[in-house]
Design a protein around this motif. Sequence first.
Motif, PDB file in Angstrom:
ATOM      1  N   ALA A  33      10.918 -27.635 -16.035  1.00 41.79           N
ATOM      2  CA  ALA A  33      12.112 -26.842 -16.327  1.00 41.79           C
ATOM      3  C   ALA A  33      13.296 -27.312 -15.480  1.00 41.79           C
ATOM      4  O   ALA A  33      14.430 -27.381 -15.972  1.00 41.79           O
ATOM      5  N   LEU A  34      13.035 -27.642 -14.231  1.00 41.49           N
ATOM      6  CA  LEU A  34      14.109 -28.135 -13.361  1.00 41.49           C
ATOM      7  C   LEU A  34      14.684 -29.443 -13.888  1.00 41.49           C
ATOM      8  O   LEU A  34      15.896 -29.667 -13.859  1.00 41.49           O
ATOM      9  N   ILE A  35      13.799 -30.317 -14.393  1.00 39.67           N
ATOM     10  CA  ILE A  35      14.266 -31.581 -14.968  1.00 39.67           C
ATOM     11  C   ILE A  35      15.150 -31.307 -16.182  1.00 39.67           C
ATOM     12  O   ILE A  35      16.228 -31.885 -16.343  1.00 39.67           O
ATOM     13  N   VAL A  36      14.686 -30.411 -17.051  1.00 42.73           N
ATOM     14  CA  VAL A  36      15.438 -30.091 -18.261  1.00 42.73           C
ATOM     15  C   VAL A  36      16.762 -29.412 -17.918  1.00 42.73           C
ATOM     16  O   VAL A  36      17.783 -29.660 -18.570  1.00 42.73           O
ATOM     17  N   LEU A  37      16.790 -28.592 -16.896  1.00 38.84           N
ATOM     18  CA  LEU A  37      18.034 -27.934 -16.512  1.00 38.84           C
ATOM     19  C   LEU A  37      19.044 -28.931 -15.934  1.00 38.84           C
ATOM     20  O   LEU A  37      20.249 -28.794 -16.152  1.00 38.84           O
ATOM     21  N   LEU A  38      18.551 -29.920 -15.206  1.00 36.36           N
ATOM     22  CA  LEU A  38      19.447 -30.989 -14.761  1.00 36.36           C
ATOM     23  C   LEU A  38      19.993 -31.746 -15.968  1.00 36.36           C
ATOM     24  O   LEU A  38      21.174 -32.107 -16.015  1.00 36.36           O
ATOM     25  N   GLY A  39      19.120 -31.985 -16.949  1.00 40.98           N
ATOM     26  CA  GLY A  39      19.582 -32.610 -18.176  1.00 40.98           C
ATOM     27  C   GLY A  39      20.587 -31.746 -18.912  1.00 40.98           C
ATOM     28  O   GLY A  39      21.540 -32.246 -19.527  1.00 40.98           O
ATOM     29  N   THR A  40      20.420 -30.426 -18.848  1.00 42.58           N
ATOM     30  CA  THR A  40      21.368 -29.508 -19.483  1.00 42.58           C
ATOM     31  C   THR A  40      22.740 -29.601 -18.835  1.00 42.58           C
ATOM     32  O   THR A  40      23.778 -29.575 -19.522  1.00 42.58           O
ATOM     33  N   TRP A  41      22.748 -29.696 -17.514  1.00 44.35           N
ATOM     34  CA  TRP A  41      24.015 -29.870 -16.795  1.00 44.35           C
ATOM     35  C   TRP A  41      24.749 -31.107 -17.307  1.00 44.35           C
ATOM     36  O   TRP A  41      25.956 -31.084 -17.575  1.00 44.35           O
ATOM     37  N   GLU A  42      24.019 -32.200 -17.478  1.00 48.92           N
ATOM     38  CA  GLU A  42      24.628 -33.433 -17.978  1.00 48.92           C
ATOM     39  C   GLU A  42      25.034 -33.287 -19.443  1.00 48.92           C
ATOM     40  O   GLU A  42      26.056 -33.834 -19.871  1.00 48.92           O
ATOM     41  N   TRP A  43      24.232 -32.551 -20.212  1.00 51.72           N
ATOM     42  CA  TRP A  43      24.549 -32.383 -21.629  1.00 51.72           C
ATOM     43  C   TRP A  43      25.869 -31.651 -21.829  1.00 51.72           C
ATOM     44  O   TRP A  43      26.605 -31.931 -22.779  1.00 51.72           O
ATOM     45  N   THR A  44      26.168 -30.705 -20.955  1.00 44.63           N
ATOM     46  CA  THR A  44      27.449 -29.995 -21.080  1.00 44.63           C
ATOM     47  C   THR A  44      28.612 -30.974 -20.968  1.00 44.63           C
ATOM     48  O   THR A  44      29.649 -30.785 -21.624  1.00 44.63           O
ATOM     49  N   ASN A  45      28.448 -32.015 -20.169  1.00 43.75           N
ATOM     50  CA  ASN A  45      29.478 -33.044 -20.074  1.00 43.75           C
ATOM     51  C   ASN A  45      29.548 -33.847 -21.367  1.00 43.75           C
ATOM     52  O   ASN A  45      30.636 -34.146 -21.873  1.00 43.75           O
ATOM     53  N   LEU A  46      28.377 -34.209 -21.920  1.00 37.15           N
ATOM     54  CA  LEU A  46      28.369 -34.923 -23.193  1.00 37.15           C
ATOM     55  C   LEU A  46      29.016 -34.088 -24.295  1.00 37.15           C
ATOM     56  O   LEU A  46      29.601 -34.628 -25.232  1.00 37.15           O
ATOM     57  N   ALA A  47      28.901 -32.779 -24.173  1.00 35.91           N
ATOM     58  CA  ALA A  47      29.487 -31.881 -25.166  1.00 35.91           C
ATOM     59  C   ALA A  47      30.990 -31.696 -24.976  1.00 35.91           C
ATOM     60  O   ALA A  47      31.655 -31.090 -25.825  1.00 35.91           O
ATOM     61  N   GLY A  48      31.521 -32.177 -23.856  1.00 34.29           N
ATOM     62  CA  GLY A  48      32.954 -32.079 -23.615  1.00 34.29           C
ATOM     63  C   GLY A  48      33.375 -30.922 -22.737  1.00 34.29           C
ATOM     64  O   GLY A  48      34.567 -30.626 -22.625  1.00 34.29           O
ATOM     65  N   VAL A  49      32.406 -30.243 -22.103  1.00 28.61           N
ATOM     66  CA  VAL A  49      32.734 -29.150 -21.178  1.00 28.61           C
ATOM     67  C   VAL A  49      32.971 -29.745 -19.802  1.00 28.61           C
ATOM     68  O   VAL A  49      32.090 -30.413 -19.254  1.00 28.61           O
ATOM     69  N   ILE A  50      34.121 -29.515 -19.232  1.00 25.75           N
ATOM     70  CA  ILE A  50      34.454 -30.132 -17.955  1.00 25.75           C
ATOM     71  C   ILE A  50      34.641 -29.122 -16.825  1.00 25.75           C
ATOM     72  O   ILE A  50      34.670 -29.507 -15.650  1.00 25.75           O
ATOM     73  N   VAL A  51      34.766 -27.850 -17.140  1.00 23.12           N
ATOM     74  CA  VAL A  51      34.957 -26.825 -16.115  1.00 23.12           C
ATOM     75  C   VAL A  51      33.602 -26.510 -15.490  1.00 23.12           C
ATOM     76  O   VAL A  51      32.660 -26.103 -16.192  1.00 23.12           O
ATOM     77  N   SER A  52      33.470 -26.699 -14.184  1.00 20.00           N
ATOM     78  CA  SER A  52      32.177 -26.558 -13.518  1.00 20.00           C
ATOM     79  C   SER A  52      31.584 -25.167 -13.686  1.00 20.00           C
ATOM     80  O   SER A  52      30.375 -25.013 -13.895  1.00 20.00           O
ATOM     81  N   ARG A  53      32.424 -24.135 -13.594  1.00 18.15           N
ATOM     82  CA  ARG A  53      31.912 -22.772 -13.711  1.00 18.15           C
ATOM     83  C   ARG A  53      31.308 -22.538 -15.093  1.00 18.15           C
ATOM     84  O   ARG A  53      30.255 -21.914 -15.226  1.00 18.15           O
ATOM     85  N   THR A  54      31.962 -23.061 -16.107  1.00 26.98           N
ATOM     86  CA  THR A  54      31.440 -22.922 -17.472  1.00 26.98           C
ATOM     87  C   THR A  54      30.142 -23.699 -17.632  1.00 26.98           C
ATOM     88  O   THR A  54      29.188 -23.225 -18.281  1.00 26.98           O
ATOM     89  N   ARG A  55      30.093 -24.885 -17.047  1.00 32.35           N
ATOM     90  CA  ARG A  55      28.877 -25.701 -17.141  1.00 32.35           C
ATOM     91  C   ARG A  55      27.709 -24.993 -16.466  1.00 32.35           C
ATOM     92  O   ARG A  55      26.590 -24.985 -16.994  1.00 32.35           O
ATOM     93  N   LEU A  56      27.951 -24.380 -15.310  1.00 28.53           N
ATOM     94  CA  LEU A  56      26.890 -23.645 -14.621  1.00 28.53           C
ATOM     95  C   LEU A  56      26.420 -22.448 -15.443  1.00 28.53           C
ATOM     96  O   LEU A  56      25.222 -22.137 -15.478  1.00 28.53           O
ATOM     97  N   ALA A  57      27.346 -21.779 -16.100  1.00 28.38           N
ATOM     98  CA  ALA A  57      26.984 -20.634 -16.942  1.00 28.38           C
ATOM     99  C   ALA A  57      26.104 -21.078 -18.104  1.00 28.38           C
ATOM    100  O   ALA A  57      25.150 -20.388 -18.477  1.00 28.38           O
ATOM    101  N   LEU A  58      26.406 -22.229 -18.659  1.00 29.89           N
ATOM    102  CA  LEU A  58      25.606 -22.749 -19.765  1.00 29.89           C
ATOM    103  C   LEU A  58      24.204 -23.150 -19.294  1.00 29.89           C
ATOM    104  O   LEU A  58      23.214 -22.932 -20.001  1.00 29.89           O
ATOM    105  N   VAL A  59      24.126 -23.729 -18.121  1.00 27.28           N
ATOM    106  CA  VAL A  59      22.816 -24.070 -17.549  1.00 27.28           C
ATOM    107  C   VAL A  59      22.012 -22.792 -17.305  1.00 27.28           C
ATOM    108  O   VAL A  59      20.804 -22.732 -17.585  1.00 27.28           O
ATOM    109  N   ALA A  60      22.684 -21.761 -16.795  1.00 26.00           N
ATOM    110  CA  ALA A  60      22.010 -20.479 -16.575  1.00 26.00           C
ATOM    111  C   ALA A  60      21.515 -19.896 -17.892  1.00 26.00           C
ATOM    112  O   ALA A  60      20.423 -19.317 -17.971  1.00 26.00           O
TER     113      ALA A  60
END
Length: 273
Positions: A33-60
């Motif tokens: 799960a930790l590996i996938v969540l790190l991948g999720t953090w990176e995926w938010t960037n691939l999706a075009g999300v650049i605001v860190s707070r929003t990216r963290l919310a999506l990972v959560a």
Amino acid sequence: MLKQRMITAAWLAPVTLIGLFGLQGGAFALFTALIVLLGTWEWTNLAGVIVSRTRLALVAGMAVLMALLWLSGAAFAVWPLWLAAAGWLLNLYWVTHYPESSQQWQATSRRLLMGVWVLLPCWVGFNVLRDSGAVWLLFVMLLVWTADIGAYFAGRRWGKRKLAPRVSPGKSWEGVYGGLAATMLLALLFALWQPLGAMGGVALIVITAVVTLTSVLGDLFESMLKRYRNIKDSSQLLPGHGGVLDRIDSLTAAIPIFALLYLQVLSLQVSAL
């Protein structure tokens, strides 16, 4: 760069092997799960999300989904794997029709949705294969590595016809054939080692061919998203190696599809013996 790669590999390889094959049950699920969540953090960037707070919310949010799957028992269910199968068929269409297909998924919300059917079923697939015994998790890991090695050497030696020049210009059809040849040999060795019987051995070889091609698609799909975003690596979480997704892009496709075919075909052959 070479020094960074060696330092990262020196600690990453043993941690990965211990986590995948030394843990089981809840501990294994948490590790993957930790590996996938790190991948999720990176995926938010691939999706075009650049605001860190929003990216963290999506990972959560992804973590909450994973927790719900675990608590409901769906972390070992077959339906998320069928979701992956449907999703990767759609991904195949988008890769083969890029860049025209980008009009269908360029919205940030749609690229985020892609991550759900790519990453969440991958975690479920890890759990299913580890629960079945480490041998089949080992097999699919070896399959992806063997396909990469076979494709690399065959592509360098004979590569002429481009596989997907608009997505990943370095890949060739000859490399794909080399990867298939290498994984067919791996499947034959496993079929001789495991008590599968004749039909089980044939099933494993066919499944291996399907999953090998799927792993290539996983690599191409991330390359397509990075090309669209005009970035080289999914992140710099692994110095010298890029991001987590750069290391597991093939696995995100191979793991859930192999797990699905294992449950629907291979496990039935084993239990019939």
